[in-house]
Design an enzyme around this catalytic site. Structure first.
Site, PDB file in Angstrom:
ATOM      1  N   SER A   1      -5.432  -4.514  -1.604  1.00 22.84           N
ATOM      2  CA  SER A   1      -5.970  -5.569  -0.743  1.00 22.84           C
ATOM      3  C   SER A   1      -5.375  -6.924  -1.106  1.00 22.84           C
ATOM      4  O   SER A   1      -5.557  -7.403  -2.226  1.00 22.84           O
ATOM      5  CB  SER A   1      -7.493  -5.637  -0.870  1.00 22.84           C
TER       6      SER A   1
ATOM      7  N   ASP B   1      -3.019  -8.781   9.104  1.00 22.15           N
ATOM      8  CA  ASP B   1      -1.742  -8.672   9.802  1.00 22.15           C
ATOM      9  C   ASP B   1      -1.528  -7.322  10.472  1.00 22.15           C
ATOM     10  O   ASP B   1      -0.639  -7.182  11.308  1.00 22.15           O
ATOM     11  CB  ASP B   1      -0.576  -8.974   8.847  1.00 22.15           C
TER      12      ASP B   1
ATOM     13  N   ILE C   1      -4.556  -9.492   1.902  1.00 27.10           N
ATOM     14  CA  ILE C   1      -4.967 -10.396   2.983  1.00 27.10           C
ATOM     15  C   ILE C   1      -6.178  -9.789   3.692  1.00 27.10           C
ATOM     16  O   ILE C   1      -6.214  -8.574   3.944  1.00 27.10           O
ATOM     17  CB  ILE C   1      -3.807 -10.623   3.975  1.00 27.10           C
TER      18      ILE C   1
ATOM     19  N   CYS D   1       0.831  -1.186   0.000  1.00 28.01           N
ATOM     20  CA  CYS D   1       0.000   0.000   0.000  1.00 28.01           C
ATOM     21  C   CYS D   1       0.874   1.247   0.000  1.00 28.01           C
ATOM     22  O   CYS D   1       2.092   1.176  -0.075  1.00 28.01           O
ATOM     23  CB  CYS D   1      -0.905  -0.006   1.235  1.00 28.01           C
TER      24      CYS D   1
ATOM     25  N   SER E   1      10.033 -12.961  -6.034  1.00 28.76           N
ATOM     26  CA  SER E   1      11.225 -12.665  -6.817  1.00 28.76           C
ATOM     27  C   SER E   1      12.473 -13.023  -6.014  1.00 28.76           C
ATOM     28  O   SER E   1      12.393 -13.269  -4.806  1.00 28.76           O
ATOM     29  CB  SER E   1      11.242 -11.185  -7.219  1.00 28.76           C
TER      30      SER E   1
ATOM     31  N   ARG F   1      -4.946   1.512  -0.275  1.00 30.84           N
ATOM     32  CA  ARG F   1      -4.828   0.081   0.010  1.00 30.84           C
ATOM     33  C   ARG F   1      -4.806  -0.769  -1.250  1.00 30.84           C
ATOM     34  O   ARG F   1      -5.617  -0.581  -2.157  1.00 30.84           O
ATOM     35  CB  ARG F   1      -5.982  -0.379   0.898  1.00 30.84           C
TER      36      ARG F   1
ATOM     37  N   ASN G   1       2.409  -0.288   5.206  1.00 34.87           N
ATOM     38  CA  ASN G   1       2.738  -0.768   3.864  1.00 34.87           C
ATOM     39  C   ASN G   1       3.592  -2.018   3.997  1.00 34.87           C
ATOM     40  O   ASN G   1       4.660  -1.977   4.602  1.00 34.87           O
ATOM     41  CB  ASN G   1       3.513   0.322   3.103  1.00 34.87           C
ATOM     42  N   GLY G   2       3.122  -3.143   3.450  1.00 38.79           N
ATOM     43  CA  GLY G   2       3.916  -4.357   3.498  1.00 38.79           C
ATOM     44  C   GLY G   2       3.094  -5.565   3.875  1.00 38.79           C
ATOM     45  O   GLY G   2       1.857  -5.558   3.803  1.00 38.79           O
ATOM     46  N   GLU G   3       3.783  -6.613   4.284  1.00 39.64           N
ATOM     47  CA  GLU G   3       3.139  -7.847   4.722  1.00 39.64           C
ATOM     48  C   GLU G   3       3.939  -8.436   5.878  1.00 39.64           C
ATOM     49  O   GLU G   3       5.174  -8.446   5.841  1.00 39.64           O
ATOM     50  CB  GLU G   3       3.089  -8.891   3.596  1.00 39.64           C
TER      51      GLU G   3
END
Length: 647
Positions: free
Chosen positions: A58, A111, A60, A2, A377, A56, A85-87
């Site tokens: 989307s 998360d 998860i 995001c 990657s 956002r 921003n991220g996972e």
């Protein structure tokens, strides 16, 4: 994945009734990072102290986990507001620990709440428990503090700027520039950063080309209180501590590498949307794709190449995809497409990066977004496992370790009058230098003499040692390859590799995940001894051995190419040469760049008298950046994202 923005107003600044609208407008400039859902929150609409903006993408818990996200313990509901921003790939495990040990309650299945609850119960120690990529800003309404943090390797970006009006923090610099008049931020060009960029091909953290804008460095957090400048602390310092292999136990160490990579890829596959993979002709991306196939047998892989012969890995990637059973999609880029996309690409970059490989990355990300919303990657494998050919240099220069220092210097002086290209000249020169003198990352466009010729404001004290000297001091006593890896983690990786990976995929609203850059993978890689990283004939020795059962034989020991780009040829004729002439003629960078010197370089390159391609590219990309962000004479056409919410 995001885009976030946070504005913390200085209490002594005049009230701004339009601040919420200003933040909302600045947030819209990075709508490509999250076209699914915008959001804005302020603590007070009429006279706010803090305003948070969000776009956002989307991935998860699509139906919930809206941001800005609110959370608090039962006794303080809504205490925290988060833009993130991220996972966080271990969020399920974290939520379970927080629920069982502290009774934490969660209203979503995402998360983001795991970050908030972890911070509430563990404080800054929570950052060391997050396994993922992240940049976030968290407003604590009780302590009246904005807490910002960035992941250990700098996978996700975070810019910061403070002026008389307040502090602004965001995923993209362009949004900060839009708010600079409100915040009172100094937007003068930082000539020291310009010199660093010209020699390194990127602007090293924490600098940017605007004096008043800086980046929160990788592995760091910042505490920001109203009216005060950010107080920055580093929480993660990567350490390479070699553990020699025990004779007969090699297989167990290789199995350890395989196991930790398998686990990392498994967690990086967590998503409520389709996950694909980038696939070049090399071992790193092939390994990630092969492991991902175990979790998604219908995996789609993507690669790109050029029409010119010798500048495409598509054939090798197709063979690799067939070998692992993946569906493959390829994109061939023409010179005309390449040139036409440059203004848009530099606008997305925010800061100039003179790596031509980011252009094909932009195109393959655009192609991939038609099919998937997330890609895996192979970035980071070279820095962690010793993959760059230059890491073998200590072996070729080993004999010089036994030569007294004064004699080594004499050999270096003796090499100077020898003709360029003469056999042995480069060896004598580099052998006369210490590691600290000769190595400062994977990029060098200009020598000091060449810099003097193109930068009117050249300052000899603004050298690469500004960036590398502290890193060499911190790695004193390590083996030379480990020291080179350490330098690259703080320079080339986060300055070039991860910037282009983030910016070019986010430009296309595509989330890129990098399983090699995982704290647990790093812990295993950091213990590899010198001889398990490089030998006289190969790089990433231990990684290659570990991947023998996983990677097809035709790529296992293939030389690293990445995405080769034919700019050397294209700058001699055709659309790219025409673009170079037009850019040079129109550029208003006269006080920063010696344009006649650059014109001579271009002529020498055009007629084949010299290969100035990388130096020319470095200067031309800076000129294009200047035209977009300073002169405002080039206005890229940025289309509104039109992707569906879910793929």
């Amino acid at each position: 994945m995001c885009g976030l923005l946070a504005y913390l107003r200085n209490p002594s600044a005049a009230p701004s009734a339009g601040l919420v609208d200003a933040v909302s407008g600045a947030t819209h400039l990075m709508r490509h990072r999250g076209p699914d859902e915008p959001g804005t929150w302020a603590d007070d609409d009429a006279d706010p102290t803090v305003v948070l903006g969000f776009n956002r993408l989307s991935i998860i818990d699509i139906a919930h986990s809206h941001q800005p996200l609110s959370w608090g313990p039962p006794e303080q509901p809504g205490r925290y507001k988060l833009v993130f921003n991220g996972e966080i790939y271990n969020y399920l495990e974290l939520r379970e620990v927080l629920r069982s040990e502290y009774g934490a309650e969660f209203a979503t299945d995402g998360d983001g709440e795991a970050i908030l609850a972890a911070y509430h119960h563990w404080g800054t120690e929570a950052l060391n428990r997050l396994r993922g990529m992240f940049a976030f800003a968290l407003w604590d309404s009780v302590d009246e503090e904005l807490f910002c943090a960035r992941d250990p390797f700098g996978i996700k970006p975070l810019f910061m700027a403070t002026g008389g009006g307040g502090t602004v923090v965001g995923s993209e610099k362009k949004s900060l520039l839009d708010l600079a008049p409100v915040a009172g931020v100094d937007l003068d060009i930082d000539e020291r950063a310009v010199q660093h960029y010209t020699v390194l091909q990127y602007v090293p953290e924490p600098e940017t080309l605007h004096r008043g804008v800086r980046r929160l460095e990788s592995g760091s957090y910042a505490r920001i209180r109203p009216g005060q400048a950010p107080a920055v602390t580093r929480y993660f310092v990567p350490r390479f501590s070699a553990v020699p292999f025990v004779a007969g136990a090699e297989k167990s160490r290789y199995d350890e590498i395989t196991a930790v990579l398998e686990d990392s890829v498994a967690k990086h596959m967590r998503a409520d949307v389709t996950v694909g993979a980038f696939l070049s002709g090399g071992i790193d991306s092939t390994a990630i794709a092969a492991l991902a196939m175990r979790h998604n047998p219908r995996l789609i892989t993507f690669t790109t190449g050029f029409e010119r012969e010798g500048f495409s890995e598509i054939d090798v990637a197709v063979a690799s995809a067939e070998a692992i059973g993946a569906r493959h999609v390829a994109k061939v880029v023409s010179q005309a497409e390449f040139v036409a996309a440059l203004p848009e690409i530099v606008w997305y970059l925010d800061e100039p990066v003179a790596d031509p490989a980011l252009v094909p990355l932009f195109f393959i990300a655009r192609e991939a977004r038609k099919h998937v919303k997330v890609v895996l990657s192979g970035e980071g494998a070279d820095e962690l496992f010793g993959g760059y050919t230059i890491y073998r240099e200590p072996l070729s220069l080993k004999a010089f370790d036994y030569v007294p220092g004064r004699l080594r210097r004499s050999l270096g002086k003796a090499s100077r009058p020898l003709p360029d290209g003469m056999r042995g000249k480069s060896l004598l020169h580099r052998g006369s230098l210490t590691l600290e003198e000769r190595y400062y990352g994977n990029a060098r466009s200009f020598s000091d003499a060449q810099l003097r010729a193109v930068l009117p404001g050249f300052r000899p004290e603004w050298t690469h040692t500004d960036v590398t000297a502290p890193l060499y001091a911190e790695s004193e006593g390590w083996d030379p390859v480990a020291r080179m890896q350490y330098v690259d983690l703080f320079t080339w990786l986060r300055g070039d590799i991860l910037v282009k990976a983030d910016k070019m995929t986010m430009a296309n609203s595509l989330e890129l995940r990098v399983p090699f850059l995982d704290p647990e993978v790093f812990e295993v890689a950091s213990r590899l001894p010198f001889d398990q990283k490089i030998t006289r004939t190969t790089t990433k020795y231990a990684l290659r051995r570990a991947l023998e059962p996983i990677v097809p034989a035709h790529v296992l020991n293939r030389a690293k190419l990445g995405f080769p780009v034919p700019i050397r040829h294209w700058l001699r004729s055709g659309e790219l040469l025409d673009w170079a002439h037009a850019t040079l003629a129109s550029s208003q960078t006269d006080g920063l760049v010696d344009k006649p010197a650059v014109a001579r370089m271009l002529d020498e390159h055009r007629i084949g008298a010299a290969d100035h391609s990388r130096r020319l590219w470095t200067v031309l990309i800076f000129m294009l950046w200047h035209a977009i962000f300073v002169e405002r004479s080039v206005v890229p056409q940025i289309a509104e994202p039109t992707y569906p919410v879910q793929l």
